[in-house]
Design a protein around this motif. Sequence first.
Motif, mmCIF file in Angstrom:
data_model
loop_
_atom_site.group_PDB
_atom_site.id
_atom_site.type_symbol
_atom_site.label_atom_id
_atom_site.label_comp_id
_atom_site.label_asym_id
_atom_site.label_seq_id
_atom_site.Cartn_x
_atom_site.Cartn_y
_atom_site.Cartn_z
ATOM 1 N N ALA A 185 0.809 -1.217 0.000
ATOM 2 C CA ALA A 185 0.000 0.000 0.000
ATOM 3 C C ALA A 185 0.844 1.269 0.000
ATOM 4 C CB ALA A 185 -0.928 0.003 1.213
ATOM 5 N N SER A 186 2.110 1.180 0.451
ATOM 6 C CA SER A 186 2.953 2.378 0.519
ATOM 7 C C SER A 186 3.345 2.821 -0.885
ATOM 8 C CB SER A 186 4.200 2.101 1.348
ATOM 9 O OG SER A 186 4.944 1.037 0.781
ATOM 10 N N LEU A 187 3.538 4.130 -1.039
ATOM 11 C CA LEU A 187 3.890 4.680 -2.338
ATOM 12 C C LEU A 187 5.382 4.528 -2.600
ATOM 13 C CD1 LEU A 187 1.879 8.040 -2.446
ATOM 14 C CD2 LEU A 187 1.286 5.856 -3.495
ATOM 15 N N PRO A 188 5.786 4.021 -3.758
ATOM 16 C CA PRO A 188 7.199 4.050 -4.140
ATOM 17 C C PRO A 188 7.676 5.496 -4.247
ATOM 18 C CG PRO A 188 5.941 2.557 -5.545
ATOM 19 C CD PRO A 188 4.948 3.345 -4.748
ATOM 20 N N PRO A 189 8.991 5.739 -4.103
ATOM 21 C CA PRO A 189 9.498 7.116 -4.116
ATOM 22 C C PRO A 189 9.126 7.903 -5.371
ATOM 23 C CG PRO A 189 11.181 5.615 -3.306
ATOM 24 C CD PRO A 189 10.048 4.757 -3.782
ATOM 25 N N ASP A 190 9.166 7.265 -6.541
ATOM 26 C CA ASP A 190 8.860 8.013 -7.766
ATOM 27 C C ASP A 190 7.386 8.428 -7.815
ATOM 28 O OD1 ASP A 190 8.124 5.346 -7.981
ATOM 29 O OD2 ASP A 190 8.342 5.313 -10.161
ATOM 30 N N ILE A 191 6.506 7.571 -7.316
ATOM 31 C CA ILE A 191 5.082 7.919 -7.305
ATOM 32 C C ILE A 191 4.798 8.967 -6.231
ATOM 33 C CG2 ILE A 191 2.750 7.017 -6.980
ATOM 34 C CD1 ILE A 191 3.685 4.398 -8.160
ATOM 35 N N ALA A 192 5.496 8.896 -5.102
ATOM 36 C CA ALA A 192 5.347 9.929 -4.062
ATOM 37 C C ALA A 192 5.789 11.287 -4.594
ATOM 38 C CB ALA A 192 6.159 9.545 -2.828
ATOM 39 N N ALA A 193 6.875 11.302 -5.377
ATOM 40 C CA ALA A 193 7.346 12.561 -5.966
ATOM 41 C C ALA A 193 6.321 13.103 -6.964
ATOM 42 C CB ALA A 193 8.696 12.343 -6.642
ATOM 43 N N LEU A 194 5.712 12.203 -7.758
ATOM 44 C CA LEU A 194 4.686 12.630 -8.702
ATOM 45 C C LEU A 194 3.485 13.202 -7.965
ATOM 46 C CD1 LEU A 194 3.523 12.791 -11.565
ATOM 47 C CD2 LEU A 194 2.789 10.409 -11.322
ATOM 48 N N ARG A 195 3.111 12.590 -6.857
ATOM 49 C CA ARG A 195 1.997 13.109 -6.058
ATOM 50 C C ARG A 195 2.293 14.522 -5.571
ATOM 51 N NH1 ARG A 195 1.271 13.217 -0.545
ATOM 52 N NH2 ARG A 195 -0.922 13.400 0.170
ATOM 53 N N HIS A 196 3.503 14.739 -5.054
ATOM 54 C CA HIS A 196 3.866 16.076 -4.570
ATOM 55 C C HIS A 196 3.834 17.104 -5.710
ATOM 56 C CE1 HIS A 196 6.187 14.059 -1.043
ATOM 57 N NE2 HIS A 196 4.930 14.288 -0.730
ATOM 58 N N ALA A 197 4.299 16.704 -6.900
ATOM 59 C CA ALA A 197 4.300 17.622 -8.039
ATOM 60 C C ALA A 197 2.877 17.980 -8.459
ATOM 61 C CB ALA A 197 5.062 16.987 -9.208
ATOM 62 N N GLU A 198 1.992 16.993 -8.463
ATOM 63 C CA GLU A 198 0.613 17.272 -8.858
ATOM 64 C C GLU A 198 -0.099 18.139 -7.825
ATOM 65 O OE1 GLU A 198 -1.643 14.519 -11.477
ATOM 66 O OE2 GLU A 198 -0.493 12.995 -10.382
ATOM 67 N N LEU A 199 0.171 17.898 -6.547
ATOM 68 C CA LEU A 199 -0.444 18.735 -5.521
ATOM 69 C C LEU A 199 0.090 20.167 -5.603
ATOM 70 C CD1 LEU A 199 -0.515 16.340 -2.433
ATOM 71 C CD2 LEU A 199 -2.429 17.023 -3.906
ATOM 72 N N ALA A 200 1.377 20.334 -5.920
ATOM 73 C CA ALA A 200 1.933 21.678 -6.086
ATOM 74 C C ALA A 200 1.261 22.396 -7.252
ATOM 75 C CB ALA A 200 3.446 21.595 -6.311
ATOM 76 N N ALA A 201 0.992 21.661 -8.341
ATOM 77 C CA ALA A 201 0.306 22.264 -9.484
ATOM 78 C C ALA A 201 -1.106 22.689 -9.112
ATOM 79 C CB ALA A 201 0.281 21.273 -10.647
ATOM 80 N N VAL A 202 -1.792 21.867 -8.342
ATOM 81 C CA VAL A 202 -3.152 22.204 -7.894
ATOM 82 C C VAL A 202 -3.138 23.480 -7.068
ATOM 83 C CG1 VAL A 202 -4.961 21.456 -6.292
ATOM 84 C CG2 VAL A 202 -4.096 19.871 -8.031
ATOM 85 N N LEU A 203 -2.176 23.591 -6.158
ATOM 86 C CA LEU A 203 -2.100 24.773 -5.295
ATOM 87 C C LEU A 203 -1.687 26.027 -6.055
ATOM 88 C CD1 LEU A 203 -0.426 23.132 -2.177
ATOM 89 C CD2 LEU A 203 -2.782 23.981 -2.344
ATOM 90 N N ALA A 204 -1.040 25.857 -7.220
ATOM 91 C CA ALA A 204 -0.584 27.013 -7.993
ATOM 92 C C ALA A 204 -1.682 27.632 -8.846
ATOM 93 C CB ALA A 204 0.580 26.603 -8.897
ATOM 94 N N ALA A 205 -2.819 26.963 -8.981
ATOM 95 C CA ALA A 205 -3.889 27.453 -9.848
ATOM 96 C C ALA A 205 -4.899 28.280 -9.056
ATOM 97 C CB ALA A 205 -4.594 26.275 -10.516
#
Length: 229
Positions: A185-205
């Motif tokens: 169930a834990s996120l691999p590092p690359d998917i965790a990084a993608l999650r952070h990038a997508e959340l940053a994009a959401v907050l930037a709009a």
Amino acid sequence: AQAAPGPRSSLASQVAARLAELLPARPPRTAALLARWNSQPGATLPTRLPPPRRPRALVIDEGVPDPTRDAGSAAIVSHMQALLGLGFEVGFIAAQALAQDGKASLALAGMGVTCWHLPWAASVEEVLRRDGAGLDLVYLHRHGPMRLYGALVRHWAPQARLVYSVADLHWLRAAREAALRTGEASLPPDIAALRHAELAAVLAADAVITHSSHEAALLATDAPQAAVH
């Protein structure tokens, strides 16, 4: 004594009066021309007010949308139709298909959308730099365009409202695939990084659009400051 107006001056007066009817504004040289050839001193020449300015929107996606190809295309075409219905002048540019000018582009043009592509525009950056100051809204579709151009929109069009349509959350799909593959169930590092990038994009709009009530609920928890619709 002033000589009676001849045929040449009479024609010039008619031209001046016609200019006054056609021109919405009078630059200094035009105003001087009208004053010189107005045959009725002191009379008010007719003026025509410019039409009300329509708000301008620029829509950016990776490719030219084709509703017969995928659901994301159908969604963005629907949103461009909505913008047109709200009175916007709508422009569109495809970041990865600047040379494409086929049936999909013709369909957008038939709706009333201005499609930017070669040779009139060589990049999204060029369109933003050239027209950014006149934009009221920029609509970025999918994470790729938001990641590449979100900051440029803020730079070249700081007055524009930035709308981000996530299409779907890529990290969520990748996490589900990884869970099926590994059983963890834990996120691999690359998917965790993608999650952070997508959340940053959401907050930037300024506003975020999602078609999934489940993803909207996730974003409400992970990015409560975002205006998600």
